[in-house]
Design an enzyme around this catalytic site. Structure first.
Site, mmCIF file in Angstrom:
data_model
loop_
_atom_site.group_PDB
_atom_site.id
_atom_site.type_symbol
_atom_site.label_atom_id
_atom_site.label_comp_id
_atom_site.label_asym_id
_atom_site.label_seq_id
_atom_site.Cartn_x
_atom_site.Cartn_y
_atom_site.Cartn_z
ATOM 1 N N LYS A 51 59.349 -49.718 29.214
ATOM 2 C CA LYS A 51 59.307 -50.250 27.858
ATOM 3 C C LYS A 51 60.655 -50.238 27.141
ATOM 4 C CE LYS A 51 54.981 -51.414 26.758
ATOM 5 N NZ LYS A 51 54.611 -52.690 26.114
ATOM 6 N N SER A 305 54.854 -48.734 36.476
ATOM 7 C CA SER A 305 55.362 -49.041 35.139
ATOM 8 C C SER A 305 55.508 -47.847 34.209
ATOM 9 C CB SER A 305 54.471 -50.100 34.477
ATOM 10 O OG SER A 305 53.129 -49.692 34.473
#
Length: 503
Positions: A51, A305
């Site tokens: 992110k 992720s």
């Protein structure tokens, strides 16, 4: 104006905070799937998630005036930490609006980066609405978690790294999907540079907004989403991301929580790292895709992720991983309440390892058993059910029943007024096939088993709680049985918890 995402990605400014993460092979999973499985290790970023790529790229493209005023976002997770770290690097003010229900560990992680935390509302939507109000009142710039071209381009830089690190053929790249920023950025870049590579999005079964939107041809708003994979629990995907996914993504895969847990275990076994549920979505989808299309000899890439895992989830994940791999089946079986019926049931299971056993005497006619059994594939589960049914034991397969797996397995029990002369003992069985049957064979008497609970915890011994109806005149024989059994045992008959809930 059409955006050239290849150029935008190649000129993204992310490496002041982000690192070029490894593309690691997973040897065990590669061998099992008969395809080369590569893992893009975004869990190794400074904030343990991809992110910060998008957050920093968005902020790096702001004017000096905007940076001087500061930025704001709404997030309870990885995006919050990405914005906080980026702001810390740039020396600008960052306000992070988080729901009041956010765990302290996440709040403290954001504050440690120098950001201001504002708690508002009980949900993300409440926090988001408040963040928009603060944005206007204080003149801050909103950093969206996914629906912004600069954020999308920042996330796309990891696709650029994948292609740099692996110039040989790749069959497909798998990305988790929440709002769609990661998938959109990766797909836009790969299709511009190596269009022959398939790009596949993966969503949780109870948070499949992108899958439903693609099927409907427009963005769909889900009424509610599951929060197990909370990093990808989004009710509606973004406008920008949806348009890019429509144009570039080859397929969507939807997986359930058990498959996510199995993928977390796979990563741990190959890397000794623990991904968060959303972080393992891509790998869960990769496995499902390889099985569905019966692939062999292909190179498949999954983006790991994120790894911001709450420690208290590990127990649940360990419990459910075997179900996700179809290595455990769970059944409800009704047996007659007669001496020897329990032993007969165990003989029908043969030498299969029992992973869990819940039993409680109910009435004089029948008893209900909740049992978990180690299996190799779903076909073996069907074989077990047929075997039990053929023997006259009504059997219900609960392997896919979410309520049963979450709640019922721990609630089999209660008070049993007819269980006279009951004694309760705790045993430690050796964790090997046949240990339970050996226990039953060793009893040698017609003592009725009125309670039974067993769970495999992955250790070299299993913990078992057993209730037996032993008449006072048979106490000496019972004590002799305990000594001959050879398993460690502890008398729990006077345990206050037993007296309160089961006695």
């Amino acid at each position: 104006m059409t955006i050239d995402y290849r150029e935008k990605i190649e000129h993204s400014q992310v490496y002041a905070v982000a690192r070029h993460t490894p593309l690691d092979e997973m040897p065990n999973l590669t061998m099992r799937l008969r395809n080369r499985v590569l893992l893009k290790r975004e869990d190794m970023q400074p904030v343990f998630s991809f992110k910060l790529r998008g957050a920093y790229n968005k902020m790096a493209n702001l004017s000096q005036e905007a940076l001087a005023r500061g930025v704001i976002c709404a997030s309870a997770g990885n995006h919050a930490q990405g914005v906080a770290l980026s702001a810390q690097k740039m020396g600008c003010r960052a306000v992070i609006v988080m729901p009041t229900t956010t765990p302290a560990i996440k709040i403290n992680a954001v504050r440690a980066r120098g950001a201001e935390v504002v708690l508002s509302g009980d949900s993300y939507s409440d926090a988001y609405a408040h963040a928009l109000e603060v944005e206007k009142s204080e003149g801050l710039t909103f950093v969206h978690p996914y629906d912004d071209p600069d954020v999308i381009a920042g996330q796309g830089t990891l696709a650029m790294e994948i292609l740099q690190d692996h110039v040989e053929p790749i069959e497909a790249v798998f990305c988790c999907v929440g709002g769609g920023g990661l998938l959109a950025g990766v797909a836009a870049y790969i299709k511009a540079v190596r269009p022959e590579i398939k790009v596949i999005g993966v969503e949780a079964q109870d948070a499949d907004a992108m899958t439903q939107s693609l099927q409907a041809g427009q963005r769909v708003m889900l009424e509610q989403v599951g929060i197990f994979a909370d990093g990808a629990a989004v009710k509606q995907v973004g406008e920008h991301t949806f348009a890019l996914v429509q144009q570039y993504v080859d397929e969507m895969i939807v997986v359930d929580n058990d498959e996510i847990c199995a993928a977390i275990k796979d990563v741990f076994e190959d890397t000794r790292s623990i991904l968060e549920p959303a972080g393992a979505l891509a790998l869960a989808g990769l496995k499902a895709y390889a099985e569905r299309h019966q692939l062999q000899g292909k190179t498949l890439v999954a983006v790991a992720s994120g790894a911001n895992m709450n420690f208290d989830r590990l127990r649940f994940i360990a419990e459910r991983a075997e179900l996700g791999e179809h290595r455990e089946a769970v059944f409800a079986v009704t047996i007659p309440e007669t001496p020897g019926a329990f032993k007969t049931f165990c003989r029908l299971l043969g030498n299969r390892s029992i992973t869990e056993f819940n039993y409680r005497y109910a009435d004089a006619k029948q008893a209900h058993i909740f049992v978990g059994v180690s299996v190799h594939n779903p076909a073996e589960s069907a074989d077990i059910q047929r075997t039990l049914e053929t023997a006259g034991l009504h059997t219900l397969d609960l392997t896919g029943n979410e309520m049963a797996k979450l709640h019922l397995r721990y609630l089999v029990g209660g008070h049993a007024p007819e269980a006279h002369n009951e004694v309760v003992y705790r045993f430690e069985f050796p964790e090997k096939p046949g240990a339970l049957l050996n226990f039953l064979e060793s009893m040698g008497h017609n003592w009725n088993i009125s309670l039974f609970h067993y769970r495999n915890h992955g250790a070299d011994f299993g913990r078992v709680l057993v209730g037996m109806q032993v008449p006072p005149g048979e106490k000496v024989a019972f004590e002799q049985f305990l000594k001959q059994l050879g398993y460690p045992y502890f008398d729990e008959s006077q345990n206050p918890a037993y007296q309160l809930f089961l006695g």
